[in-house]
Design a protein around this motif. Structure first.
Motif, PDB file in Angstrom:
ATOM      1  N   LEU A 124     -23.632  43.579 -15.512  1.00 47.60           N
ATOM      2  CA  LEU A 124     -23.121  44.423 -16.584  1.00 47.60           C
ATOM      3  C   LEU A 124     -22.876  43.606 -17.859  1.00 47.60           C
ATOM      4  O   LEU A 124     -23.193  44.054 -18.966  1.00 47.60           O
ATOM      5  N   VAL A 125     -22.321  42.411 -17.679  1.00 48.84           N
ATOM      6  CA  VAL A 125     -22.091  41.534 -18.832  1.00 48.84           C
ATOM      7  C   VAL A 125     -23.420  41.165 -19.489  1.00 48.84           C
ATOM      8  O   VAL A 125     -23.555  41.186 -20.722  1.00 48.84           O
ATOM      9  N   GLU A 126     -24.415  40.838 -18.684  1.00 49.58           N
ATOM     10  CA  GLU A 126     -25.732  40.505 -19.227  1.00 49.58           C
ATOM     11  C   GLU A 126     -26.342  41.693 -19.961  1.00 49.58           C
ATOM     12  O   GLU A 126     -26.990  41.543 -21.004  1.00 49.58           O
ATOM     13  N   ASP A 127     -26.130  42.892 -19.416  1.00 51.12           N
ATOM     14  CA  ASP A 127     -26.636  44.107 -20.076  1.00 51.12           C
ATOM     15  C   ASP A 127     -25.947  44.319 -21.425  1.00 51.12           C
ATOM     16  O   ASP A 127     -26.588  44.708 -22.407  1.00 51.12           O
ATOM     17  N   ILE A 128     -24.635  44.077 -21.454  1.00 52.87           N
ATOM     18  CA  ILE A 128     -23.878  44.239 -22.696  1.00 52.87           C
ATOM     19  C   ILE A 128     -24.373  43.260 -23.758  1.00 52.87           C
ATOM     20  O   ILE A 128     -24.622  43.631 -24.906  1.00 52.87           O
ATOM     21  N   VAL A 129     -24.538  41.997 -23.363  1.00 51.78           N
ATOM     22  CA  VAL A 129     -25.005  40.974 -24.306  1.00 51.78           C
ATOM     23  C   VAL A 129     -26.422  41.290 -24.787  1.00 51.78           C
ATOM     24  O   VAL A 129     -26.738  41.165 -25.978  1.00 51.78           O
ATOM     25  N   ALA A 130     -27.282  41.736 -23.859  1.00 48.76           N
ATOM     26  CA  ALA A 130     -28.656  42.099 -24.239  1.00 48.76           C
ATOM     27  C   ALA A 130     -28.639  43.265 -25.220  1.00 48.76           C
ATOM     28  O   ALA A 130     -29.396  43.277 -26.204  1.00 48.76           O
ATOM     29  N   GLY A 131     -27.769  44.237 -24.973  1.00 50.40           N
ATOM     30  CA  GLY A 131     -27.656  45.373 -25.887  1.00 50.40           C
ATOM     31  C   GLY A 131     -27.179  44.958 -27.250  1.00 50.40           C
ATOM     32  O   GLY A 131     -27.641  45.485 -28.281  1.00 50.40           O
ATOM     33  N   ASP A 137     -22.756  51.916 -22.547  1.00 50.19           N
ATOM     34  CA  ASP A 137     -22.895  52.185 -21.105  1.00 50.19           C
ATOM     35  C   ASP A 137     -22.394  51.003 -20.283  1.00 50.19           C
ATOM     36  O   ASP A 137     -21.718  51.177 -19.260  1.00 50.19           O
ATOM     37  N   GLY A 138     -22.726  49.798 -20.733  1.00 56.12           N
ATOM     38  CA  GLY A 138     -22.288  48.602 -20.015  1.00 56.12           C
ATOM     39  C   GLY A 138     -20.778  48.435 -20.045  1.00 56.12           C
ATOM     40  O   GLY A 138     -20.154  48.088 -19.030  1.00 56.12           O
ATOM     41  N   MET A 139     -20.177  48.694 -21.206  1.00 60.09           N
ATOM     42  CA  MET A 139     -18.723  48.581 -21.325  1.00 60.09           C
ATOM     43  C   MET A 139     -18.023  49.609 -20.444  1.00 60.09           C
ATOM     44  O   MET A 139     -17.015  49.301 -19.780  1.00 60.09           O
ATOM     45  N   HIS A 140     -18.532  50.828 -20.429  1.00 61.43           N
ATOM     46  CA  HIS A 140     -17.934  51.886 -19.607  1.00 61.43           C
ATOM     47  C   HIS A 140     -18.015  51.531 -18.122  1.00 61.43           C
ATOM     48  O   HIS A 140     -17.033  51.686 -17.375  1.00 61.43           O
ATOM     49  N   ALA A 141     -19.167  51.015 -17.712  1.00 64.13           N
ATOM     50  CA  ALA A 141     -19.346  50.642 -16.306  1.00 64.13           C
ATOM     51  C   ALA A 141     -18.463  49.458 -15.939  1.00 64.13           C
ATOM     52  O   ALA A 141     -17.911  49.399 -14.833  1.00 64.13           O
ATOM     53  N   LEU A 142     -18.294  48.512 -16.863  1.00 66.56           N
ATOM     54  CA  LEU A 142     -17.442  47.354 -16.599  1.00 66.56           C
ATOM     55  C   LEU A 142     -15.989  47.778 -16.441  1.00 66.56           C
ATOM     56  O   LEU A 142     -15.290  47.316 -15.528  1.00 66.56           O
ATOM     57  N   GLN A 143     -15.539  48.676 -17.310  1.00 67.60           N
ATOM     58  CA  GLN A 143     -14.174  49.194 -17.188  1.00 67.60           C
ATOM     59  C   GLN A 143     -13.969  49.912 -15.854  1.00 67.60           C
ATOM     60  O   GLN A 143     -12.954  49.728 -15.184  1.00 67.60           O
ATOM     61  N   THR A 160     -19.041  43.091 -33.296  1.00 69.94           N
ATOM     62  CA  THR A 160     -20.451  42.698 -33.288  1.00 69.94           C
ATOM     63  C   THR A 160     -21.363  43.860 -33.668  1.00 69.94           C
ATOM     64  O   THR A 160     -22.311  43.698 -34.429  1.00 69.94           O
ATOM     65  N   LYS A 161     -21.069  45.042 -33.122  1.00 72.96           N
ATOM     66  CA  LYS A 161     -21.884  46.215 -33.433  1.00 72.96           C
ATOM     67  C   LYS A 161     -21.851  46.516 -34.925  1.00 72.96           C
ATOM     68  O   LYS A 161     -22.880  46.818 -35.541  1.00 72.96           O
TER      69      LYS A 161
END
Length: 238
Positions: A28-35, A46-52, A119-120
């Motif tokens: 999930l962290v890798e997905d967030i960074v890639a995004g 989506d990655g942040m929601h799943a991580l939470q 960052t966004k």
């Protein structure tokens, strides 16, 4: 700035930090960074929601591991943001200071969300600036024969003259006038070498209606008058 916390976790990121999280959480962290790198907001959200969601129900032992993991995630994000030039030294120092007093998963997740939002926002601004300059470059090259100026360009892009001038200088490394003059002179040099058009015609094609003024600008740029440049090009075969 590199803090002791960052150095400590950097040394152990392949062991302690990774052991504190599940494989799915690391993904999930890798997905967030890639995004974030791709400026893909939906992927980041989506990655942040799943991580939470993955941190909602934990035992006391799991909470300790999660805190270790989230500390590393913050350091990892800061490192990436530094590399992308999306965080100033002052902003980074503020995060480190804040991190010293953070306790609990909730506070750490809030810090991560703030970094992601930061960052966004900066990535979108950067992308928008780049798109504006791409549009500006295209407009300039399509209108080299016209009397274009900063006001016309700013109006075309829908921004202020001062903001346009700032963006342009930062993006191209030269002022609008310097860039346009260089493009016009390079085109004029090419036309002088490859066509038999008159000096007046070539001047008009690159935005100078008066031959005398065109010759003056050309000589200042190349060190030669247009006629001299053409004669030398013919003699050298270039």
């Amino acid at each position: 700035m590199h803090t002791d916390d960052e150095q400590l976790v950097s040394v152990d990121e392949g062991s302690v930090a990774r052991q504190a999280a599940s494989v799915s959480q690391w993904q999930l962290v890798e997905d967030i960074v890639a995004g974030m790198k791709q400026n893909d907001r939906s992927k980041v959200d989506d990655g942040m929601h799943a991580l939470q969601s993955s941190l909602m129900y934990m035992s006391e032992q799991s909470i300790v591991r999660a805190e270790t993991f989230l500390h590393y995630v913050i350091i990892h994000l800061i490192r990436e943001m530094r590399e992308w030039e999306l965080v100033t030294p002052q902003e980074e120092e503020a995060v480190w200071n804040k991190l010293q007093h953070m306790m609990g998963v909730k506070d750490l997740m809030c810090a991560i969300m703030e970094l992601v939002d930061h960052t966004k926002e900066h990535a979108m601004n950067k992308k928008s600036s780049e798109l504006l300059m791409i549009s500006a470059k295209d407009y300039i090259h399509r209108n080299l024969g016209s009397d274009i100026g900063v006001e016309e360009m700013a109006d075309y892009l829908g921004i202020s003259c001062s903001y346009f001038s700032l963006l342009f200088k930062n993006h191209f490394g030269e002022t609008f006038v310097e860039y346009v003059t260089r493009q016009r002179m390079e085109l004029a040099m090419s036309l002088l070498r490859t066509t038999d058009k008159s000096i007046t015609q070539i001047g008009a094609l690159v935005g100078y209606s008066e031959r005398r003024y065109f010759s003056k600008v050309f000589q200042k740029y190349t060190g030669k008058k247009p006629t001299e440049y053409r004669e030398d090009a013919v003699q050298t075969g270039k």
